[in-house]
Write a protein that holds these residues in place. Structure first.
Motif, PDB file in Angstrom:
ATOM      1  N   GLU A 148       0.830  -1.214   0.000  1.00  0.00           N
ATOM      2  CA  GLU A 148       0.000   0.000   0.000  1.00  0.00           C
ATOM      3  C   GLU A 148       0.862   1.259   0.000  1.00  0.00           C
ATOM      4  OE1 GLU A 148      -3.285   0.429  -0.451  1.00  0.00           O
ATOM      5  OE2 GLU A 148      -3.323  -1.726  -0.804  1.00  0.00           O
ATOM      6  N   LYS A 151       2.142   1.657  -3.526  1.00  0.00           N
ATOM      7  CA  LYS A 151       1.075   2.146  -4.405  1.00  0.00           C
ATOM      8  C   LYS A 151       0.844   3.645  -4.216  1.00  0.00           C
ATOM      9  CE  LYS A 151      -1.751  -2.033  -4.894  1.00  0.00           C
ATOM     10  NZ  LYS A 151      -3.071  -2.597  -4.572  1.00  0.00           N
ATOM     11  N   GLU A 152       0.889   4.102  -2.981  1.00  0.00           N
ATOM     12  CA  GLU A 152       0.674   5.518  -2.700  1.00  0.00           C
ATOM     13  C   GLU A 152       1.790   6.368  -3.308  1.00  0.00           C
ATOM     14  OE1 GLU A 152      -1.135   8.851  -1.749  1.00  0.00           O
ATOM     15  OE2 GLU A 152      -2.037   6.865  -1.482  1.00  0.00           O
ATOM     16  N   GLU A 153       3.031   5.901  -3.221  1.00  0.00           N
ATOM     17  CA  GLU A 153       4.157   6.642  -3.817  1.00  0.00           C
ATOM     18  C   GLU A 153       4.014   6.704  -5.339  1.00  0.00           C
ATOM     19  OE1 GLU A 153       6.484   8.433  -2.368  1.00  0.00           O
ATOM     20  OE2 GLU A 153       5.625   7.937  -0.417  1.00  0.00           O
ATOM     21  N   VAL A 154       3.581   5.600  -5.935  1.00  0.00           N
ATOM     22  CA  VAL A 154       3.397   5.585  -7.390  1.00  0.00           C
ATOM     23  C   VAL A 154       2.263   6.531  -7.777  1.00  0.00           C
ATOM     24  CG1 VAL A 154       2.688   4.128  -9.343  1.00  0.00           C
ATOM     25  CG2 VAL A 154       4.369   3.282  -7.701  1.00  0.00           C
ATOM     26  N   ARG A 155       1.189   6.560  -6.969  1.00  0.00           N
ATOM     27  CA  ARG A 155       0.081   7.488  -7.254  1.00  0.00           C
ATOM     28  C   ARG A 155       0.563   8.933  -7.233  1.00  0.00           C
ATOM     29  NH1 ARG A 155      -2.950   4.639  -3.338  1.00  0.00           N
ATOM     30  NH2 ARG A 155      -3.970   2.898  -4.354  1.00  0.00           N
ATOM     31  N   ARG A 156       1.388   9.261  -6.256  1.00  0.00           N
ATOM     32  CA  ARG A 156       1.909  10.640  -6.177  1.00  0.00           C
ATOM     33  C   ARG A 156       2.752  10.961  -7.406  1.00  0.00           C
ATOM     34  NH1 ARG A 156       3.962  10.044  -0.173  1.00  0.00           N
ATOM     35  NH2 ARG A 156       1.976  10.199   0.900  1.00  0.00           N
ATOM     36  N   GLU A 158       2.580   9.556 -10.423  1.00  0.00           N
ATOM     37  CA  GLU A 158       1.710   9.663 -11.590  1.00  0.00           C
ATOM     38  C   GLU A 158       0.926  10.971 -11.582  1.00  0.00           C
ATOM     39  OE1 GLU A 158      -0.655   6.137 -11.340  1.00  0.00           O
ATOM     40  OE2 GLU A 158       0.760   4.946 -12.523  1.00  0.00           O
ATOM     41  N   LYS A 159       0.449  11.371 -10.413  1.00  0.00           N
ATOM     42  CA  LYS A 159      -0.301  12.608 -10.305  1.00  0.00           C
ATOM     43  C   LYS A 159       0.571  13.802 -10.704  1.00  0.00           C
ATOM     44  CE  LYS A 159      -3.190  15.236  -7.129  1.00  0.00           C
ATOM     45  NZ  LYS A 159      -3.690  15.349  -5.767  1.00  0.00           N
TER      46      LYS A 159
END
Length: 167
Positions: A148, A151-156, A158-159
């Protein structure tokens, strides 16, 4: 049994119809039926010949339609092939134009190959997931917290990329 044949003899070629009750048909019709040489088999043969003639005519009609359709498709294909050949000839007119296009494509490809290094936070989260999975190789579901976080680091990441592309 067997003393008489099942087929009528040749001498019995005339048909005589004797009604069991009074008939409401004129005598002329009865006489024309009795004098007719037509039998069930001859009527069946006549009907069969008529059916065969109709089927043959329908087959000829379908063959004509199919040949016309085939010719139209072949004509269309030949037009497309001719058009493609002309298009290819126009494209091959200038060797220099083609070489310039190839160079432009190579330049675009070279620009795309540039990879940026991942931020340290993403690398650290990835390392944590790998470490956890190697330590818990029989129980990978115990690494849900690390996954998790990754995933959060990848979301940041990508954002941030989407915001950079959109603006």
């Amino acid at each position: 049994m067997g003393s008489s044949s099942s087929k009528p003899e040749a001498s019995q070629s005339s048909h005589v119809w004797k009604p069991s009750s009074p008939v409401g048909v004129s005598q002329d019709i009865v006489e024309s039926l009795q004098s007719s040489n037509e039998t069930d088999t001859s009527r069946a043969q006549t009907l069969e010949l008529a059916i065969q003639a109709r089927v043959a005519s329908e087959l000829r009609k379908l063959e004509a339609e199919e040949s016309a359709h085939l010719k139209a498709v072949q004509d269309k294909i030949s037009e497309l092939v001719t058009g493609d050949r002309e298009k290819e000839e126009r494209q091959q007119n200038s060797r220099q134009a083609v070489s310039k296009e190839v160079e432009a494509l190579r330049a675009r490809l070279a620009r795309r190959k540039q990879l940026k290094p991942l931020p340290d936070t993403v690398e650290q989260a990835r390392g944590d997931v790998v470490r956890c999975l190697t330590e818990n190789d029989r129980r990978p579901l115990d690494c849900w917290k690390e996954v998790e976080a990754f995933k959060e680091e990848v979301r940041r990441l990508e954002k941030g990329w989407v915001e950079k592309v959109v603006s």
